[in-house]
Design an enzyme around this catalytic site. Structure first.
Site, PDB file in Angstrom:
ATOM      1  CB  CYS A  93      -2.501  39.167  81.147  1.00 22.52           C
ATOM      2  SG  CYS A  93      -3.400  38.128  82.472  1.00 22.52           S
TER       3      CYS A  93
HETATM    4  N1  SAJ Z   1      -8.922  47.207  77.657  1.00 20.87           N
HETATM    5  C1  SAJ Z   1      -8.975  48.531  76.993  1.00 20.87           C
HETATM    6  N2  SAJ Z   1      -9.427  48.535  75.735  1.00 20.87           N
HETATM    7  C2  SAJ Z   1      -9.944  47.399  75.140  1.00 20.87           C
HETATM    8  C3  SAJ Z   1     -10.125  46.358  75.668  1.00 20.87           C
HETATM    9  C4  SAJ Z   1      -9.341  46.239  77.119  1.00 20.87           C
HETATM   10  O1  SAJ Z   1      -8.408  49.837  77.364  1.00 20.87           O
HETATM   11  O2  SAJ Z   1     -10.608  47.706  73.946  1.00 20.87           O
HETATM   12  C5  SAJ Z   1      -8.191  47.337  78.998  1.00 20.87           C
HETATM   13  C6  SAJ Z   1      -9.173  46.719  80.061  1.00 20.87           C
HETATM   14  O3  SAJ Z   1      -9.744  47.996  80.438  1.00 20.87           O
HETATM   15  C7  SAJ Z   1      -7.769  46.014  80.991  1.00 20.87           C
HETATM   16  C8  SAJ Z   1      -6.918  45.889  80.144  1.00 20.87           C
HETATM   17  O4  SAJ Z   1      -7.241  46.592  78.944  1.00 20.87           O
HETATM   18  O5  SAJ Z   1      -7.456  47.254  81.728  1.00 20.87           O
HETATM   19  C9  SAJ Z   1      -6.727  44.444  79.752  1.00 20.87           C
HETATM   20  O6  SAJ Z   1      -8.103  43.904  79.465  1.00 20.87           O
HETATM   21  P1  SAJ Z   1      -8.371  42.382  78.705  1.00 20.87           P
HETATM   22  O7  SAJ Z   1      -9.912  42.753  78.119  1.00 20.87           O
HETATM   23  O8  SAJ Z   1      -7.295  41.970  77.803  1.00 20.87           O
HETATM   24  O9  SAJ Z   1      -8.578  41.432  80.052  1.00 20.87           O
HETATM   25  P2  SAJ Z   1      -7.722  40.750  80.929  1.00 20.87           P
HETATM   26  O10 SAJ Z   1      -6.357  41.328  80.948  1.00 20.87           O
HETATM   27  O11 SAJ Z   1      -8.499  40.429  82.181  1.00 20.87           O
HETATM   28  O12 SAJ Z   1      -7.872  39.156  80.324  1.00 20.87           O
HETATM   29  C10 SAJ Z   1      -7.092  38.917  79.165  1.00 20.87           C
HETATM   30  C11 SAJ Z   1      -7.729  38.131  78.500  1.00 20.87           C
HETATM   31  N3  SAJ Z   1      -9.069  39.100  77.843  1.00 20.87           N
HETATM   32  C12 SAJ Z   1      -9.532  39.007  76.745  1.00 20.87           C
HETATM   33  O13 SAJ Z   1      -9.234  38.141  75.723  1.00 20.87           O
HETATM   34  C13 SAJ Z   1     -10.906  39.738  76.406  1.00 20.87           C
HETATM   35  C14 SAJ Z   1      -6.955  37.401  77.417  1.00 20.87           C
HETATM   36  O14 SAJ Z   1      -6.411  38.539  76.578  1.00 20.87           O
HETATM   37  C15 SAJ Z   1      -5.975  36.596  78.134  1.00 20.87           C
HETATM   38  O15 SAJ Z   1      -6.765  35.216  78.241  1.00 20.87           O
HETATM   39  C16 SAJ Z   1      -5.679  37.019  79.670  1.00 20.87           C
HETATM   40  O16 SAJ Z   1      -5.869  38.368  79.643  1.00 20.87           O
HETATM   41  C17 SAJ Z   1      -4.610  36.078  79.893  1.00 20.87           C
HETATM   42  O17 SAJ Z   1      -4.507  35.672  81.215  1.00 20.87           O
HETATM   43  O18 SAJ Z   1      -3.661  36.369  79.446  1.00 20.87           O
END
Ligand code: SAJ
Length: 437
Positions: A274
């Protein structure tokens, strides 16, 4: 149509269809069935259909026993036969919206699914797209396909809307059932009826907006917000390293501010299906309006560079110990795209490993949740386990996913050197062999 659908919703006589039984569709199908609606899952993959019909779960966010029970009761079944769409009164389309190799939107799954639905769409059906996509998809792409394919008129013979999925894989608090949902449909009646359908299933707020485009845009904003803020801290991590400041300490200090600040942390890059991808759907659509979303581009440049940057930093760690990357034994811990999940789609760790190998390091990886992964057509197998003796064999350990299953004390005691891209070792006192991103 409106009154009849409302009555069927209130009496739970609506037959539900969910197209796409992945990390969004399967949890949604289970929730619909649990709420008392007979539900048919549709997927092109026979394997998924068979697993569901045998009550075998394959999605982390679904409770195994719940799936087994709901299938046994006959409330949920699955099929590859799209002609059964004619049986349903509500259909949610939850198929992937990936990017192609040029980071351009690949809307083909949505298109194909909608064409399949249109062939069997019957009067008085609600159709909702849940896949994250560019603003305009529902009205510009789905509406004509459904009308032309079925000969029915949107708003008169069927209702059409967009309701973005909100699934945070591995989130133990927020699941499909208790996460607020946004609904935007074509026309007031459609919005009222589709929202009522979601209210009858989910125990969370259903927030109605004035059009599908508003709902499509708000989802993109959610994920772009994360993408850009992660890009910000990744860029600051590179600057702080030059300044001899730990950005991790800076962020932890900043998040003491009880309002107006959300903590994001640097990492080896952006993974998942995403956050790294969705903003490019908006960037692509914006160009139709002669508009360039500069911040999305800028953030993408930074985030895409993180795997290589991490390998440069790893090389410096080896160099500080008079070792060349070429020929050094490097162990990469964690290939999942984020902590404590078994999903490696778009995981930056795979690019870290690729870069290390390009620099002729001798690379192994270990991830307790991912014994092997496929990348660019090749299968990469991890080592079976780690222990003190195994860790001692490497010149450098690179931590790319901070799984809670790792024994960080043992790793710290036995690793010659550690490059920690996730601050996974934050509780380890002795820092002499630890380099932090
Ligand atoms: N990441 C970082 N630093 C951060 C947070 C995340 O480097 O501070 C990285 C993570 O390691 C990962 C990527 O970003 O590789 C995405 O992480 P994410 O926490 O956004 O998690 P996803 O992609 O599994 O799920 C996200 C949902 N997560 C959260 O809201 C915490 C949300 O954004 C959406 O509901 C979902 O994608 C979607 O399906 O769109």
């Amino acid at each position: 149509m409106k009154e009849r659908l409302i009555e069927k919703i209130d009496k739970k006589e609506i037959i539900v269809g969910v197209v796409g039984l992945g990390y969004v569709g399967l949890p949604l199908a289970v929730e619909k069935a649990k709420a008392g609606f007979k539900t048919i899952g549709f997927d092109v993959q026979e394997e998924k259909v068979n697993l569901v019909n045998n009550g075998v779960n394959y999605i982390g966010d679904v409770v195994n026993e719940e799936l087994a029970e709901i299938v046994k009761s006959g409330m949920l079944s699955a099929t590859t036969d799209f002609s059964r769409i004619k049986e349903v009164d509500f259909v949610a389309i939850c198929v992937p919206t990936p990017l192609d190799e040029h980071q351009q939107p690949d809307i083909s799954y949505v298109e194909k699914s909608t064409i399949s639905v249109s062939k069997y769409l019957k009067k008085e059906t609600m159709v909702v797209l849940e896949s994250t996509t560019y603003p305009g998809t529902t009205e510009e792409l789905l509406k004509p396909i459904l009308e032309n394919g079925s000969g029915l008129k949107c708003g008169e013979d069927f209702y059409l809307g967009f309701s973005p999925e909100r699934v945070d894989p591995g989130n133990l608090i927020y699941k499909t059932k208790n996460t607020p949902k946004v609904v935007g449909a074509i026309g007031k009646d459609a919005t009222e009826v589709i929202s009522r359908m979601y209210r009858s299933v989910l125990g969370a707020e259903i927030h109605e907006v004035s059009s599908p485009a508003v709902a499509e845009m708000e989802k993109i904003l959610e994920n772009t917000y994360r993408n850009i803020n992660i890009g910000l801290v990744n860029e600051l991590a590179m600057l702080c390293n030059k300044m001899g400041i730990s950005l991790w300490e800076v962020v932890d200090a900043a998040k003491t501010k009880p309002y107006g600040f959300q903590a994001f942390y640097p990492g080896p890059g952006l993974g998942g299906h995403c956050i790294p991808l969705d903003p490019y759907y908006l960037d692509w659509k914006a160009r139709e309006y002669g508009f360039h979303t500069s911040l999305i581009q800028a953030s993408g440049i930074i985030n895409d560079r993180m795997p290589e940057y991490c390998v440069e930093r790893a090389e410096r760690v080896l160099n500080d110990r008079k070792k060349a990357m070429n020929g050094s034994k490097v162990l990469v811990l964690g290939v999942a795209y984020k902590n404590d999940i078994d999903d490696y789609r778009e995981s930056p760790a795979l690019r870290v490993i690729e870069e290390l190998e390009k620099n002729k390091a001798l690379v192994d990886f270990y991830d307790p949740m991912i014994p092997e992964y496929k990348y660019k057509g090749e299968i990469h197998k991890g080592i079976e386990k780690i222990d003190a003796n195994i860790i001692k064999q490497y010149d450098l350990v690179v931590i790319t996913s901070a799984h809670s299953a790792f024994d960080y004390e043992m790793i710290s005691k036995n690793a010659a050197a550690i490059f920690d891209t996730r601050n996974a070792m934050k509780n380890i006192e002795n820092r002499e062999n630890i380099e932090l991103l």
